[in-house]
Design an enzyme around this catalytic site. Structure first.
Site, PDB file in Angstrom:
ATOM      1  N   HIS A   1      -0.698  10.966  -2.096  1.00  0.00           N
ATOM      2  CA  HIS A   1      -2.013  10.581  -1.550  1.00  0.00           C
ATOM      3  C   HIS A   1      -2.900  11.771  -1.235  1.00  0.00           C
ATOM      4  CE1 HIS A   1      -4.933   9.604   1.621  1.00  0.00           C
ATOM      5  NE2 HIS A   1      -5.107   8.509   0.907  1.00  0.00           N
TER       6      HIS A   1
ATOM      7  N   HIS B   1       0.828  -1.199   0.000  1.00  0.00           N
ATOM      8  CA  HIS B   1       0.000   0.000   0.000  1.00  0.00           C
ATOM      9  C   HIS B   1       0.870   1.260   0.000  1.00  0.00           C
ATOM     10  CE1 HIS B   1      -2.883   2.870   2.157  1.00  0.00           C
ATOM     11  NE2 HIS B   1      -3.453   2.608   0.992  1.00  0.00           N
TER      12      HIS B   1
HETATM   13  O1  G3P Z   1      -6.577   1.655  -2.866  1.00  0.00           O
HETATM   14  C1  G3P Z   1      -6.703   1.281  -1.541  1.00  0.00           C
HETATM   15  C2  G3P Z   1      -6.532   2.465  -0.625  1.00  0.00           C
HETATM   16  O2  G3P Z   1      -5.336   3.107  -0.962  1.00  0.00           O
HETATM   17  C3  G3P Z   1      -7.681   3.442  -0.685  1.00  0.00           C
HETATM   18  O3  G3P Z   1      -7.574   4.446   0.266  1.00  0.00           O
HETATM   19  O4  G3P Z   1      -6.987   6.664   1.115  1.00  0.00           O
HETATM   20  O5  G3P Z   1      -5.281   4.847   1.146  1.00  0.00           O
HETATM   21  O6  G3P Z   1      -5.950   5.883  -1.004  1.00  0.00           O
HETATM   22  P1  G3P Z   1      -6.392   5.511   0.379  1.00  0.00           P
HETATM   23 MG    MG Z   2      -4.755   4.704  -2.325  1.00  0.00          MG
END
Ligand code: G3P
Ligand code: MG
Length: 249
Positions: A53, A11
């Protein structure tokens, strides 16, 4: 090439061990054994795709304010590593093109998340992302998964480059989730771990969707989700989750 989902997706790279959404983070994810990474894409004031992000620069870079108001040159001048740790000082906020080159070198697959664009530039952002992916993603590799919380981004991605599979990101079990997923011909449903119950997982799988769950850092939770039928999880700690899943679920 058919979409083959992995059990573990790093992630924002490997966000517990290296600054999120940086090339250093993608290298760390590969070092931990991840075969896929997820990252978030936005659009600069001069129309270039960058990887970040938040809407604003403050948390993860040396810059301040909304990222989309900066030119790509301004974004590239920022430090995106020092906030995480001194050893990462000098890490840059990557462009989408630099990220693709890095993933090609590391032989990593990707989930490209098109972030909600401020000022409703959803279609412009999605168009720019798909144009670059079409140009730069290696033909020999399977296509990356394109995801978004924004249906308009997914609709545009579908219209521009239908050959890239789409994942619909959703927070909670919305009553009309199936109609929305169908409207963008989604291949996967990317659901949040807090709302991921065994019942909903079964419903999603019976409807024919790949299921990816975010963000799962506890290895035991990852094992449970996979046991329930999830295809994979997004995790900030890909090495630890891979080690747990290697023992079976
Ligand atoms: O794509 C999974 C996750 O990344 C979605 O939430 O806020 O971490 O981009 P965020
Ligand atoms: Mg994400």
């Amino acid at each position: 090439m058919a979409l083959q989902l992995p059990q573990v997706i790093g992630h924002r790279g490997a966000a517990l061990a290296a600054p999120e959404n940086t090339l250093e983070g993608f290298r760390e994810a590969a070092r931990q054994g991840a075969k896929w990474v997820e990252f978030d894409v936005g659009l600069s004031a001069d129309g270039q795709c960058f990887v970040l992000h938040d809407d604003t620069l403050d948390r993860t870079t040396s810059g301040k304010g909304p990222a989309h108001l900066k030119s790509i040159a301004e974004l590239k001048s920022l430090d995106a590593g020092f906030w995480f740790g001194k050893s990462f000082e000098g890490a840059r906020l990557p462009t989408l093109a630099e990220t693709i080159a890095c993933l090609t070198e590391l032989d990593l697959m990707a989930n490209v998340e098109i972030k909600a664009a401020p000022e409703k530039r959803h279609a412009e952002l999605a168009k720019a992302v798909m144009t670059e992916l079409r140009k730069l993603w290696p033909a020999a590799k399977p296509k990356p998964l394109i995801s978004s919380f924004e249906l308009e981004c997914l609709r545009t991605a579908h219209a521009e480059a239908p050959e890239f599979p789409r994942g619909y990101l959703i927070w909670g079990r919305e009553v009309d989730w199936l109609a929305k997923a169908r409207s963008v011909a989604a291949a996967t449903m990317n659901i949040d771990t807090d709302h991921a119950t065994q019942g909903w997982m079964t419903e999603l799988k019976q409807a024919g969707y790949g299921v990816l769950v975010w963000t799962v850092n506890a290895p035991e939770r990852a094992a449970r989700l996979i046991e329930w039928g999830a295809d994979g999880v997004f995790t900030d700690a890909p090495g630890a989750v891979l080690a747990r899943l290697a023992k079976g679920v």
